[in-house]
Design a protein around this motif. Sequence first.
Motif, mmCIF file in Angstrom:
data_model
loop_
_atom_site.group_PDB
_atom_site.id
_atom_site.type_symbol
_atom_site.label_atom_id
_atom_site.label_comp_id
_atom_site.label_asym_id
_atom_site.label_seq_id
_atom_site.Cartn_x
_atom_site.Cartn_y
_atom_site.Cartn_z
ATOM 1 N N ALA A 31 -4.159 -3.480 1.795
ATOM 2 C CA ALA A 31 -3.980 -4.298 2.985
ATOM 3 C C ALA A 31 -4.522 -3.551 4.180
ATOM 4 N N SER A 32 -4.860 -4.283 5.224
ATOM 5 C CA SER A 32 -5.328 -3.679 6.465
ATOM 6 C C SER A 32 -4.269 -3.824 7.531
ATOM 7 N N ALA A 33 -4.246 -2.920 8.447
ATOM 8 C CA ALA A 33 -3.275 -2.964 9.534
ATOM 9 C C ALA A 33 -3.956 -3.428 10.807
ATOM 10 N N GLY A 34 -4.065 -4.712 10.966
ATOM 11 C CA GLY A 34 -4.558 -5.287 12.209
ATOM 12 C C GLY A 34 -6.010 -5.025 12.532
ATOM 13 N N ALA A 35 -6.310 -4.858 13.831
ATOM 14 C CA ALA A 35 -7.674 -4.740 14.323
ATOM 15 C C ALA A 35 -8.100 -3.282 14.406
ATOM 16 N N ALA A 36 -8.896 -2.966 15.439
ATOM 17 C CA ALA A 36 -9.408 -1.606 15.618
ATOM 18 C C ALA A 36 -8.264 -0.599 15.605
ATOM 19 N N GLY A 37 -8.521 0.563 15.058
ATOM 20 C CA GLY A 37 -7.495 1.575 14.945
ATOM 21 C C GLY A 37 -6.714 1.441 13.655
ATOM 22 N N ALA A 38 -7.111 0.495 12.832
ATOM 23 C CA ALA A 38 -6.367 0.202 11.611
ATOM 24 C C ALA A 38 -6.709 1.177 10.495
ATOM 25 N N VAL A 39 -5.779 1.288 9.580
ATOM 26 C CA VAL A 39 -6.008 2.011 8.341
ATOM 27 C C VAL A 39 -5.759 1.038 7.195
ATOM 28 N N ALA A 40 -6.379 1.307 6.077
ATOM 29 C CA ALA A 40 -6.152 0.513 4.871
ATOM 30 C C ALA A 40 -5.676 1.457 3.779
ATOM 31 N N CYS A 41 -4.815 0.956 2.902
ATOM 32 C CA CYS A 41 -4.305 1.752 1.792
ATOM 33 C C CYS A 41 -4.665 1.081 0.476
ATOM 34 N N ASP A 42 -5.049 1.888 -0.465
ATOM 35 C CA ASP A 42 -5.351 1.416 -1.812
ATOM 36 C C ASP A 42 -4.457 2.212 -2.753
ATOM 37 N N TYR A 43 -3.412 1.582 -3.272
ATOM 38 C CA TYR A 43 -2.424 2.230 -4.149
ATOM 39 C C TYR A 43 -2.738 1.832 -5.582
ATOM 40 N N ALA A 126 4.796 -1.318 -7.687
ATOM 41 C CA ALA A 126 4.204 -0.692 -6.508
ATOM 42 C C ALA A 126 5.074 -0.913 -5.272
ATOM 43 N N PRO A 127 5.120 0.071 -4.379
ATOM 44 C CA PRO A 127 5.844 -0.119 -3.126
ATOM 45 C C PRO A 127 5.136 -1.147 -2.255
ATOM 46 N N THR A 128 5.884 -1.840 -1.429
ATOM 47 C CA THR A 128 5.304 -2.881 -0.571
ATOM 48 C C THR A 128 5.404 -2.550 0.912
ATOM 49 N N ASP A 129 5.926 -1.393 1.246
ATOM 50 C CA ASP A 129 6.147 -1.045 2.655
ATOM 51 C C ASP A 129 5.427 0.222 3.093
ATOM 52 N N LEU A 130 4.218 0.454 2.589
ATOM 53 C CA LEU A 130 3.448 1.640 2.950
ATOM 54 C C LEU A 130 3.097 1.640 4.432
ATOM 55 N N THR A 131 3.301 2.790 5.078
ATOM 56 C CA THR A 131 2.865 2.946 6.471
ATOM 57 C C THR A 131 2.132 4.284 6.594
ATOM 58 N N VAL A 132 1.159 4.333 7.488
ATOM 59 C CA VAL A 132 0.462 5.576 7.815
ATOM 60 C C VAL A 132 0.703 5.825 9.294
ATOM 61 N N ASN A 133 1.363 6.920 9.610
ATOM 62 C CA ASN A 133 1.739 7.243 10.989
ATOM 63 C C ASN A 133 2.439 6.072 11.664
ATOM 64 N N GLY A 134 3.278 5.375 10.905
ATOM 65 C CA GLY A 134 4.063 4.269 11.436
ATOM 66 C C GLY A 134 3.373 2.910 11.424
ATOM 67 N N THR A 135 2.090 2.860 11.071
ATOM 68 C CA THR A 135 1.347 1.601 11.035
ATOM 69 C C THR A 135 1.300 1.067 9.618
ATOM 70 N N PRO A 136 1.755 -0.175 9.387
ATOM 71 C CA PRO A 136 1.667 -0.743 8.037
ATOM 72 C C PRO A 136 0.212 -0.748 7.544
ATOM 73 N N CYS A 137 0.049 -0.510 6.275
ATOM 74 C CA CYS A 137 -1.305 -0.565 5.743
ATOM 75 C C CYS A 137 -1.356 -1.346 4.447
#
Length: 137
Positions: A31-43, A126-137
């Motif tokens: 998933a992606s976390a919004g617009a610019a400044g976003a991170v994506a996670c691949d679990y 799989a977990p569904t609440d991954l965050t990177v530095n507080g931002t959902p990903c």
Amino acid sequence: MPRLVRFPAVRFLAVALAAVLPLAWVAPASASAGAAGAVACDYRFVAWPSGFVADLTITNHGPVVVGWTVRWTMPAATGNLSVWQAKIEQPDPFTMAATNVPYNAVIDTGRSVTFGWTASATTTAAPTDLTVNGTPC
């Protein structure tokens, strides 16, 4: 003073063990976390009857990230067995937090960092609440 012993073969052993046991390949959670400044996670993980091997790739789509912490909650009680490319803290059987190691603290724009771990668990969803530095990903 305790001696730190590293076992680089643990990952290989876990993957080899998973290859001979009944496997369940799980599609990546992404998933992606919004617009610019976003991170994506691949679990991604490979499960076997009493645990799994997991990898998490963080991709940076925004400004440079300097230092990262990934937090998540496992859906079932989980025991962390080993970790590579990060440090993992587990205050209880469900809650986990991974932080960078010195050599992968910076994630430049358009770049990725991957870390992983092996764990024991009765279920391996799989977990569904991954965050990177507080931002959902």
